[in-house]
Design an enzyme around this catalytic site. Structure first.
Site, mmCIF file in Angstrom:
data_model
loop_
_atom_site.group_PDB
_atom_site.id
_atom_site.type_symbol
_atom_site.label_atom_id
_atom_site.label_comp_id
_atom_site.label_asym_id
_atom_site.label_seq_id
_atom_site.Cartn_x
_atom_site.Cartn_y
_atom_site.Cartn_z
ATOM 1 N N HIS A 153 0.843 -1.191 0.000
ATOM 2 C CA HIS A 153 0.000 0.000 0.000
ATOM 3 C C HIS A 153 0.885 1.250 0.000
ATOM 4 C CE1 HIS A 153 -3.064 2.915 1.273
ATOM 5 N NE2 HIS A 153 -3.925 2.063 0.771
ATOM 6 N N GLU A 223 -4.045 1.572 -7.221
ATOM 7 C CA GLU A 223 -4.462 2.730 -6.448
ATOM 8 C C GLU A 223 -3.563 3.920 -6.784
ATOM 9 O OE1 GLU A 223 -6.471 2.112 -2.353
ATOM 10 O OE2 GLU A 223 -4.466 1.284 -2.232
#
Length: 313
Positions: A153, A223
């Site tokens: 992430h 993302e």
């Protein structure tokens, strides 16, 4: 964070946000956004969800939805309320739903959440346990009942400082121990504006490909860093452009079978208002949901919006 996905389709919402700039090769000077973001002070502040539907050109596979909160947010009471909402929500049967609360609350969530929804860690260590104060091992995640872990992430990359190779090794170890991996990739705003979106995403993908033994239990989560928690959302066309490029990279560098089967989900300010339009795109197989996952009813809307692709087909 929460992730939702169904058989080959995803749901991503249409943006009120981006200009015509594609970010892949600079076609204009800047991005313009109309969305504003208000931070939510609660457990699942960062929720990822991915949804996938069957497509005529790719083999149908079940989707996944994952939900995770920031490590410092949330209380037992706020988690209890969100879990109650999730337990009572009506979710599409062909969508896998995964929640990833902060480590402190994994046991609470596991003991109170319906078996319909799986559990994920937000991170894990690169190898077997040892004297690594503050880290969480894959073995501990498995012991508490987790079946997934989120790796790579943007905060782990750009705040904690984990590099591509380290993240790839973490993914390889988690897979070797039986966990599914939600493998995050994505570019920063300056990289998009410089036309480096593909370069960045492919480099991050290569680090996973160089390390992992198999892609059977990997979900790729695209993302764009500039869209995480900001209210700025890539348009369905922009998201699809990157997703199809990622799938083509997998075809050229791993195998056609892996490219066809691997679920590629989108994350970045997804909500109940934009998920259906995003989900209509063929290569968007689901979502990583952020702030919207803090609201049980809205999260259910995102999960169920996967039907948008079925209807469109």
């Amino acid at each position: 964070m929460a992730v939702a996905s169904t058989s080959l389709a995803s749901q991503l919402s249409s943006p009120k946000s981006l200009s015509s700039y594609s970010g892949l090769r600079p076609s204009c000077c800047k991005l313009e956004f109309s969305h504003s973001f208000s931070a939510t002070q609660s457990l699942f502040q960062h929720l990822h969800s991915h949804l996938r539907l069957s497509s005529s050109s790719r083999k149908a596979s079940r989707g996944v939805v994952a939900m995770a909160g920031t490590g410092k947010n949330g209380t037992k009471d706020s988690i209890r309320k969100l879990v109650t909402d999730l337990n009572s929500a009506k979710l599409e049967a062909d969508v896998d739903v995964v929640v990833a609360p902060p480590f402190l609350y994994l046991d609470q969530v596991k003991s109170s959440l319906t078996d319909r929804i799986e559990l994920s860690g937000q991170n894990s260590w690169v190898g077997k346990g040892g004297a690594f104060t503050g880290e969480i091992s894959v073995e501990q995640l498995k012991d508490i009942g987790a079946t997934w872990v989120i790796l790579g992430h943007s905060e782990r990359r750009h705040v904690i400082g984990e590099d591509d190779q380290f993240i790839g090794k973490k993914a390889a170890y988690a897979l070797s121990e039986g966990l599914g991996v939600i493998a995050c990739i994505g570019e920063k705003l300056e990289e998009r504006e410089a036309g480096k979106t593909f370069d960045v995403c492919f480099q991050q993908l290569k680090a996973f490909a160089d390390a992992v033994p198999s892609w059977d239990k990997i979900v790729v989560a695209y993302e764009p860093v500039w869209a995480i928690g900001t209210g700025k959302v890539a348009s369905p066309e922009q998201a699809q452009e990157v997703h199809v490029a990622v799938r083509d990279w997998l075809k050229q560098n791993v195998s056609a079978e892996v490219a066809s089967k691997t679920r590629i989900i989108y994350g970045g300010s997804v909500n109940g208002g934009n998920s259906a339009e995003l989900a209509k795109k063929e290569d968007i197989d689901g979502f990583l949901v952020g702030g919207a996952s803090l609201k049980g009813p809205e999260f259910a809307t995102i999960v169920n919006s996967v039907t948008a692709k079925k209807v469109a087909a």
